[in-house]
Design a protein around this motif. Structure first.
Motif, PDB file in Angstrom:
ATOM      1  N   ASN A 145       0.932  -1.238   0.045  1.00  0.00           N
ATOM      2  CA  ASN A 145      -0.053   0.190   0.043  1.00  0.00           C
ATOM      3  C   ASN A 145       0.798   1.444   0.052  1.00  0.00           C
ATOM      4  N   GLU A 146       1.865   0.975   0.757  1.00  0.00           N
ATOM      5  CA  GLU A 146       2.894   2.100   0.785  1.00  0.00           C
ATOM      6  C   GLU A 146       3.429   2.448  -0.629  1.00  0.00           C
ATOM      7  N   LEU A 147       3.813   1.270  -1.312  1.00  0.00           N
ATOM      8  CA  LEU A 147       4.374   1.567  -2.418  1.00  0.00           C
ATOM      9  C   LEU A 147       3.415   2.115  -3.358  1.00  0.00           C
ATOM     10  N   ARG A 148       2.272   1.896  -3.437  1.00  0.00           N
ATOM     11  CA  ARG A 148       1.108   2.408  -4.283  1.00  0.00           C
ATOM     12  C   ARG A 148       0.899   3.918  -4.068  1.00  0.00           C
ATOM     13  N   ARG A 149       1.018   4.344  -2.732  1.00  0.00           N
ATOM     14  CA  ARG A 149       0.896   5.753  -2.218  1.00  0.00           C
ATOM     15  C   ARG A 149       2.291   6.452  -2.908  1.00  0.00           C
ATOM     16  N   ALA A 150       3.271   6.024  -2.812  1.00  0.00           N
ATOM     17  CA  ALA A 150       4.367   6.516  -3.425  1.00  0.00           C
ATOM     18  C   ALA A 150       4.326   6.823  -5.032  1.00  0.00           C
ATOM     19  N   LEU A 151       3.973   5.683  -5.561  1.00  0.00           N
ATOM     20  CA  LEU A 151       4.015   5.579  -6.896  1.00  0.00           C
ATOM     21  C   LEU A 151       2.979   6.715  -7.648  1.00  0.00           C
ATOM     22  N   ASN A 152       1.601   6.571  -6.940  1.00  0.00           N
ATOM     23  CA  ASN A 152       0.712   7.414  -7.294  1.00  0.00           C
ATOM     24  C   ASN A 152       0.915   8.882  -7.036  1.00  0.00           C
ATOM     25  N   GLU A 153       1.586   9.207  -6.164  1.00  0.00           N
ATOM     26  CA  GLU A 153       1.904  10.747  -5.967  1.00  0.00           C
ATOM     27  C   GLU A 153       2.861  10.959  -6.843  1.00  0.00           C
ATOM     28  N   ALA A 154       3.907  10.239  -7.103  1.00  0.00           N
ATOM     29  CA  ALA A 154       5.015  10.524  -7.788  1.00  0.00           C
ATOM     30  C   ALA A 154       4.605  10.539  -9.403  1.00  0.00           C
ATOM     31  N   LYS A 155       3.571  10.089  -9.761  1.00  0.00           N
ATOM     32  CA  LYS A 155       3.108  10.226 -11.212  1.00  0.00           C
ATOM     33  C   LYS A 155       2.665  11.418 -11.379  1.00  0.00           C
ATOM     34  N   ALA A 156       2.358  12.509 -10.804  1.00  0.00           N
ATOM     35  CA  ALA A 156       2.131  13.988 -10.939  1.00  0.00           C
ATOM     36  C   ALA A 156       3.419  14.723 -11.299  1.00  0.00           C
ATOM     37  N   TYR A 157       4.509  14.150 -10.946  1.00  0.00           N
ATOM     38  CA  TYR A 157       5.822  15.185 -11.263  1.00  0.00           C
ATOM     39  C   TYR A 157       6.707  14.273 -12.167  1.00  0.00           C
ATOM     40  N   CYS A 158       6.587  12.811 -12.225  1.00  0.00           N
ATOM     41  CA  CYS A 158       7.538  12.314 -12.922  1.00  0.00           C
ATOM     42  C   CYS A 158       7.067  10.852 -13.575  1.00  0.00           C
ATOM     43  N   ASN A 159       7.938  10.242 -14.178  1.00  0.00           N
ATOM     44  CA  ASN A 159       7.514   8.953 -14.928  1.00  0.00           C
ATOM     45  C   ASN A 159       8.169   7.767 -14.157  1.00  0.00           C
ATOM     46  N   PRO A 160       7.671   7.223 -13.051  1.00  0.00           N
ATOM     47  CA  PRO A 160       8.389   6.129 -12.285  1.00  0.00           C
ATOM     48  C   PRO A 160       8.292   4.757 -13.202  1.00  0.00           C
ATOM     49  N   LYS A 161       9.872   4.516 -13.270  1.00  0.00           N
ATOM     50  CA  LYS A 161       9.986   3.064 -14.060  1.00  0.00           C
ATOM     51  C   LYS A 161      10.583   2.289 -13.295  1.00  0.00           C
ATOM     52  N   VAL A 162      11.398   2.595 -12.017  1.00  0.00           N
ATOM     53  CA  VAL A 162      12.205   1.692 -11.487  1.00  0.00           C
ATOM     54  C   VAL A 162      11.758   1.565  -9.962  1.00  0.00           C
ATOM     55  N   LEU A 163      11.908   0.227  -9.517  1.00  0.00           N
ATOM     56  CA  LEU A 163      11.540  -0.099  -8.125  1.00  0.00           C
ATOM     57  C   LEU A 163      12.760  -0.741  -7.502  1.00  0.00           C
ATOM     58  N   CYS A 164      13.402   0.019  -6.754  1.00  0.00           N
ATOM     59  CA  CYS A 164      14.623  -0.778  -6.065  1.00  0.00           C
ATOM     60  C   CYS A 164      14.321  -1.379  -4.684  1.00  0.00           C
ATOM     61  N   ILE A 165      14.650  -2.547  -4.346  1.00  0.00           N
ATOM     62  CA  ILE A 165      14.412  -3.302  -3.058  1.00  0.00           C
ATOM     63  C   ILE A 165      15.737  -3.590  -2.740  1.00  0.00           C
ATOM     64  N   ILE A 166      15.910  -3.600  -1.409  1.00  0.00           N
ATOM     65  CA  ILE A 166      17.246  -4.087  -0.626  1.00  0.00           C
ATOM     66  C   ILE A 166      16.774  -5.321   0.393  1.00  0.00           C
ATOM     67  N   ASN A 167      17.054  -6.555   0.051  1.00  0.00           N
ATOM     68  CA  ASN A 167      16.718  -7.555   0.753  1.00  0.00           C
ATOM     69  C   ASN A 167      17.670  -8.668   0.968  1.00  0.00           C
ATOM     70  N   PRO A 168      18.260  -8.861   1.996  1.00  0.00           N
ATOM     71  CA  PRO A 168      17.939  -8.097   3.229  1.00  0.00           C
ATOM     72  C   PRO A 168      18.401  -6.789   3.445  1.00  0.00           C
ATOM     73  N   GLY A 169      17.821  -6.013   4.291  1.00  0.00           N
ATOM     74  CA  GLY A 169      17.720  -4.400   4.128  1.00  0.00           C
ATOM     75  C   GLY A 169      19.063  -3.960   4.630  1.00  0.00           C
ATOM     76  N   ASN A 170      19.546  -2.995   4.048  1.00  0.00           N
ATOM     77  CA  ASN A 170      20.454  -2.209   4.583  1.00  0.00           C
ATOM     78  C   ASN A 170      19.901  -0.639   4.503  1.00  0.00           C
ATOM     79  N   PRO A 171      19.995   0.039   5.771  1.00  0.00           N
ATOM     80  CA  PRO A 171      20.461  -0.251   7.100  1.00  0.00           C
ATOM     81  C   PRO A 171      19.614  -1.090   7.761  1.00  0.00           C
ATOM     82  N   THR A 172      18.299  -1.510   7.448  1.00  0.00           N
ATOM     83  CA  THR A 172      17.249  -1.715   8.206  1.00  0.00           C
ATOM     84  C   THR A 172      17.584  -3.413   8.771  1.00  0.00           C
ATOM     85  N   GLY A 173      18.093  -4.317   8.280  1.00  0.00           N
ATOM     86  CA  GLY A 173      18.465  -5.443   8.321  1.00  0.00           C
ATOM     87  C   GLY A 173      17.187  -6.503   8.462  1.00  0.00           C
TER      88      GLY A 173
END
Lengths: 460, 460
Positions: free
Chosen positions: B183-211
């Motif tokens: 849901n948070e991904l969707r929120r971020a994507l929808n808001e971003a569509k107003a000012y850019c063309n979101p094309k790439v989604l980066c995932i860090i797994n296992p997480g850095n710095p969050t583990g």
């Protein structure tokens, strides 16, 4: 993005087709300055030191000489946890930067070098790209112009295009042994001022692909010009150990700049580059290199360090290899005799092959080759008959590309068309390395000769 | 350009001043994931193979095991002139790319991997930068948006800023052990569509710095979202061997994508990254890595290879090190017993330290630390009293930067403020590695505790 010279060979192999019988038994890759791939042996001392650093248990082995162990211990002491596996400072290991500075001072007859101005890099290309990235800015007419020699090494055109800068060509004088003429620099600069902001002047000395070695006078003229026009000088000096012609000598831009007096050396911004890949070591795979940057504005320097820190650090075994290039065995040390024998054998061989190549090319009708004063390439000019030019056009190929494809198909010899480096309109060249062993090189040159004569006949 | 986490330590040392007496005897650099610098020993087998490749005379030495020699011979056969000093193909040595593909197949329970989709890189950072460079385009509202987690690893923000792309933040859920919520991904994507063309989604797994270690369900949700929204997935999986918490398991994006069926694996574009620097090897200095890229359009692939060819090739000793990471000794081989002992010792130690760190942080009043399920960092949330926030403002510092500077000045412990990674407005964190040896880590955590309590008292 212009492909690197090596990219051309892959294109060739694709072009050759798979499974189709060819009139040769072996492809000879004379397209890229890759010494070890052509059979040159590594310098023993360099590999001993890197092996000791890699696997420090060997420090107890009696089969490694003490001077190599001494170097390895020093490098390891500069590494976090005494391990090549630790990150180093983005700028590189301190003690290696100190060794680089001492090397420069010895090379330049005592002109001082500050380790703080030395940046270890992932080969010279990495340093050149980083400096260009820092220097390029502006939009439209204020976009940074970067002056490069034509013919050039394609890293420059690729980096300039990637960074959306403006490439400003100045032509080397083929009739005058590829010399750099300051009048031509001035012409190029003045024309460029109409459409961009020329701020950077790149020099390759000894030249790649052209093999000329610049005279002291020429370097003075270039420095004066850069000072006058406030241009940032990039001196690509990776072939500094590769000078063969009698009467030629390598002069570093740094040294001449210093000798021209404080008005120059306090003002002209200069970055110069060196590498483990060329010289007599030919350690391309280690991706080792350094740059020395002088008179860089402290703020820009901060930006440079920030930029370099994104890639964390240069490969540490490449840093170690660089250390041996600048800090080889000295007289009195155990490994000196073998080192100097290996070094001289490589360089004497290259000198012999440079002369051989020039002589043999100049015996071929319709081929002219300037003396190979330095570096490791011949860049002969070839006459291509108009019938061949027409056929190339019908194939939508540059005429020299057409020529090189034919050469490859008929002989298995892979060289790079001059259009990959740039050349004066209507002239044609190719670049060939002189790295194959002498006997192989002779056969190769004979084959080129036969091919060329048949080519002239076919398209007469 | 955001400085890397390691850059912070240099800033600290400058901040400390030279020659001023401090209340500690040693600076402990817990700011960067640099295992060997913190005393971790290299894996013997890896170094033996790289040493053999470096100095092939050792292939005759009885003090090296046969399985290491076998690996070294295979790698050298893949090198021009059998030398680590030759350039390799830009994409890396063929037989190593084959070994990487076999590794991925074993890891992913038989999901096929094609060596042609494998690119050896100069550490993972080089691969990530190259892919981003290829994917970013457009101007104004059509400029490419790149979605990254917050907190993130600063390489992402630095690369995005360097490439003039648009950074689109999605927040990890700290209350829910830093989980990724679609849901948070969707929120971020929808808001971003107003000012850019979101094309790439980066995932860090296992997480850095969050583990955190992502659940299978979470990965499925992310893949479905990427499929739906036609996003290019970048899966930074460099900590794939660093999973500690019971019930947690590493699932590669590639495997889950495959298991979701052909509609997904024939369509979703995915690049995943691995490295020699983390895991149990910790060989950061070798700058070895690979990326596997699937469903890349053939034309884009051509551009990628061209771009990679500008830097010629990744460091060859790093390629060799990567080979051993993916092709370590197997049961029945001479070196297996020692290898597995060394590997398990490193990983068991890290698991112990992960638990120890979590427990000790959670005993400190005003500190909350999520479980360190994987990777090698703690990212505790710290309460900073409003008086301290005011003093930080007076010093024109972020409050967590102020906190970390005080920690360094009073204890010699160097950690990175959360603001270097991004965090929700009004929350404060720092990142600390768990790499110091257990005994040292205990002392370090006690010191942080004492410091924090005094800090709370001082600014109460």
């Amino acid at each position: 993005v212009t492909p690197k010279a090596g990219g051309w060979s892959r294109a060739c192999f694709v072009g050759l087709g798979i499974g189709i019988k060819k009139p040769f038994t072996e492809v000879i890759k004379a397209n890229i300055g890759d010494a070890h791939a052509m059979g040159q042996r590594p310098i023993t001392f360099l590999r001993q030191v890197v092996a000791l650093c890699t696997y420090p248990n060997l420090l107890d082995s009696p089969s490694f000489p003490e001077d190599a162990k001494k170097r390895a211990r020093r490098i390891l002491q500069g590494c976090g946890g005494n391990s090549l596996g630790s990150y180093t400072a983005s700028q590189g290991i301190n003690c290696i930067r100190e060794d680089v500075a001492s090397y420069i001072e010895r090379r330049d007859g005592g002109v001082p070098a500050d380790p703080d101005n030395i940046y270890l890099t992932t080969g010279a290309s990495d340093g050149i790209s980083a400096i260009l990235k820092i220097l390029i800015s502006g939009d439209g007419k204020s976009r940074t112009g970067v002056m490069i020699p034509i013919p050039q090494y394609p890293l420059y055109s690729a980096a300039i295009s990637e960074l959306d800068a403006i490439q400003v060509n100045y032509y080397l004088d083929e009739e005058n042994c590829w010399a750099l003429n300051v009048n031509e620099l001035r012409r190029a600069l003045n024309e460029a001022k109409a459409y961009c902001n020329p701020k950077v002047l790149c020099i390759i000395n000894p030249g790649n692909p052209t093999g000329q070695v610049q005279s002291r006078k020429c370097i003075e003229d270039v420095i004066h010009f850069a000072w006058e026009e406030k241009l940032f000088l990039l001196a690509d000096e990776v072939y500094q150990d590769n000078v063969y012609s009698e009467g030629c000598q390598f002069h570093s831009f740094k040294k001449i700049l210093y000798e021209m007096g404080p008005e120059y050396y306090n003002n002209v911004e200069l970055a110069s580059f060196h590498s483990t890949s060329k010289g007599y070591m030919g350690e391309c795979g280690y991706r080792g290199g350094y740059m020395e940057v002088i008179n860089l504005h402290p703020e820009i320097k901060g930006q440079l360090v920030k930029l370099l820190s994104v890639r964390l650090c240069p490969p540490v075994s490449g840093q170690a290899a660089m250390d041996i290039v600048v800090n080889p065995p000295v007289p009195g040390e155990e490994s000196y005799a073998q080192f100097i024998k290996e070094k001289e054998s490589v360089l004497n061989n290259l000198a012999k092959k440079a002369k051989l190549t020039e002589d043999m090319f100049n015996k071929i009708p319709g081929v002219h080759c300037n003396p190979l004063q330095g570096a490791m390439y011949a860049f002969p000019r070839i006459f291509i008959p108009s019938k061949a030019i027409e056929e190339a056009k019908a194939h939508k190929m540059a005429p020299d590309m057409f020529y090189c494809m034919k050469l490859l198909e008929e002989t298995g010899i892979c060289v790079v068309p001059g259009s990959g480096f740039g050349q004066r309109e209507g002239t044609y060249h190719f670049r060939m390395t002189i790295l194959p062993p002498v006997e192989k090189l002779k056969i190769l040159l004979e084959k080129v000769k036969d091919f060329h004569i048949k080519f002239l006949e076919k398209y007469a």
